[in-house]
Motif scaffolding. Structure first.
Motif, short mmCIF file in Angstrom:
data_model
loop_
_atom_site.label_atom_id
_atom_site.label_comp_id
_atom_site.label_asym_id
_atom_site.label_seq_id
_atom_site.Cartn_x
_atom_site.Cartn_y
_atom_site.Cartn_z
N SER A 100 72.80 20.68 51.19
CA SER A 100 72.64 20.97 52.62
C SER A 100 71.58 22.04 52.77
CB SER A 100 73.95 21.47 53.26
OG SER A 100 74.17 22.82 52.92
N LYS B 114 73.88 26.31 56.40
CA LYS B 114 74.68 25.24 57.00
C LYS B 114 75.51 24.51 55.95
CE LYS B 114 72.40 23.74 61.18
NZ LYS B 114 71.84 22.58 61.87
N TYR B 115 76.70 24.12 56.31
CA TYR B 115 77.53 23.18 55.53
C TYR B 115 77.78 23.60 54.09
CZ TYR B 115 75.80 20.75 59.58
OH TYR B 115 75.42 20.45 60.85
N HIS C 265 81.30 17.28 51.67
CA HIS C 265 81.02 16.31 52.75
C HIS C 265 79.86 16.76 53.64
CE1 HIS C 265 84.75 14.76 51.31
NE2 HIS C 265 85.42 15.83 51.69
N THR C 266 78.83 17.29 53.00
CA THR C 266 77.73 17.88 53.76
C THR C 266 76.95 16.85 54.57
OG1 THR C 266 76.33 17.65 51.80
CG2 THR C 266 77.48 19.76 52.10
N GLN D 114 77.94 13.88 55.83
CA GLN D 114 78.72 13.46 56.99
C GLN D 114 78.72 14.55 58.07
OE1 GLN D 114 79.88 10.40 57.22
NE2 GLN D 114 80.52 10.85 59.32
N ARG D 115 78.84 15.78 57.64
CA ARG D 115 78.90 16.88 58.62
C ARG D 115 77.56 17.04 59.34
NH1 ARG D 115 80.92 21.15 54.53
NH2 ARG D 115 80.87 22.70 56.19
N GLU E 133 77.44 14.21 61.89
CA GLU E 133 78.34 14.42 63.03
C GLU E 133 77.86 15.52 63.96
OE1 GLU E 133 82.15 14.90 61.14
OE2 GLU E 133 82.28 12.74 60.71
N ALA E 134 77.13 16.48 63.39
CA ALA E 134 76.59 17.58 64.22
C ALA E 134 75.35 17.14 64.98
CB ALA E 134 76.28 18.77 63.34
N ASP F 54 72.37 16.75 63.70
CA ASP F 54 71.22 17.53 63.24
C ASP F 54 69.95 16.67 63.18
OD1 ASP F 54 73.02 19.55 62.95
OD2 ASP F 54 72.85 19.70 60.77
N HIS G 210 68.13 17.39 57.62
CA HIS G 210 69.14 17.70 56.61
C HIS G 210 68.41 17.88 55.29
CE1 HIS G 210 72.98 17.61 54.61
NE2 HIS G 210 72.82 16.41 54.07
#
Ligand code: GAR
Length: 209
Positions: free
Chosen positions: A111, A115-116, A120-121, A123-124, A127-128, A130, A133
């Motif tokens: 990540s 951040k993160y 599960h970076t 997926q996160r 979902e955010a 972004d 990444h």
């Protein structure tokens, strides 16, 4: 040449990227040993194919984290490494272990830290929502995924991305930045000085690029 010990738990594609750059003469170091906490880690096969000594230390054989980390430290130190590289080593390390390797312990995290942290970076990041990444190489300190940054690489998140497609693209970036960071360290261009990362003597940004 600097002596490097690499710790893995899985596929070892980052290990492979470092091996490849050493073999092509782009890193002034050599891997003294690869240590895995998982017997089935494919990275052990990669190491053996490259003629590198391997050791498996199964954390389940130890009473607690302190006992495992103590054995791990002894195994690493038998190789007198200048640099210890965590390459997909999926174990939390004790403060004692981390302090012992202060300034000579690298991790790569999938990540754009800060951040993160954690798992599960990909997926996160999705979902955010972004826009980008990526991945980060950092010095390891007692704060999980919180040590001083060395180098990051980013990729735009595309509309069709899922966690798998993102992970694949980030992995390719990892394979570029991890050998780079290792080479900076091995050629004495990079060091940790009082919590501050210096590259060619100049401070790098401390949280995000
Ligand atoms: C890499 O994506 C690395 O960033 C990640 O594990 C993967 C290992 O891949 N590390 C972490 O999540 C650390 N918390 P590899 O075994 O193919 O190098």
């Amino acid at each position: 040449d600097k002596r490097i010990v690499v710790l893995i738990s899985g596929s070892g594609s980052n290990l492979q990227a470092i091996i490849d750059q050493i073999d092509s003469g782009r890193i002034s170091g050599r891997i003294a040993a690869v240590i895995s906490n998982k017997e089935e880690a494919y990275g052990l096969t990669r190491a053996a194919n490259a003629g590198i000594a391997t050791t498996v230390l199964n954390h389940r054989d130890y009473a607690d984290r302190e006992a495992f980390d103590g054995a791990l430290q002894a195994t690493i130190d038998a190789h007198s490494p200048d640099l210890v590289v965590l390459a997909g080593f999926m174990r939390i390390l004790t403060p004692e272990f981390v302090r012992h390797y202060a300034g000579r312990l690298f991790n790569i995290h999938p990540s754009l830290l800060p951040k993160y942290k954690g798992l599960h970076t990909h997926q996160r990041a999705l979902e955010a929502g972004d826009a980008e990444h990526g991945c980060t190489v950092h010095f390891v300190t007692e704060e999980l995924d919180g040590g001083p940054l060395v180098v990051q690489a980013a990729t735009p998140v595309q509309s069709g991305d899922d966690a798998d497609s993102l992970q694949q693209r980030v992995h390719r970036l990892e394979h570029r930045i991890y050998p780079l960071a290792v080479e900076w360290f091995c050629s004495d261009r990079l060091r940790l000085d009082n919590g501050q990362v210096l590259l060619d003597g100049a401070p790098l940004p401390s949280s995000g690029y």
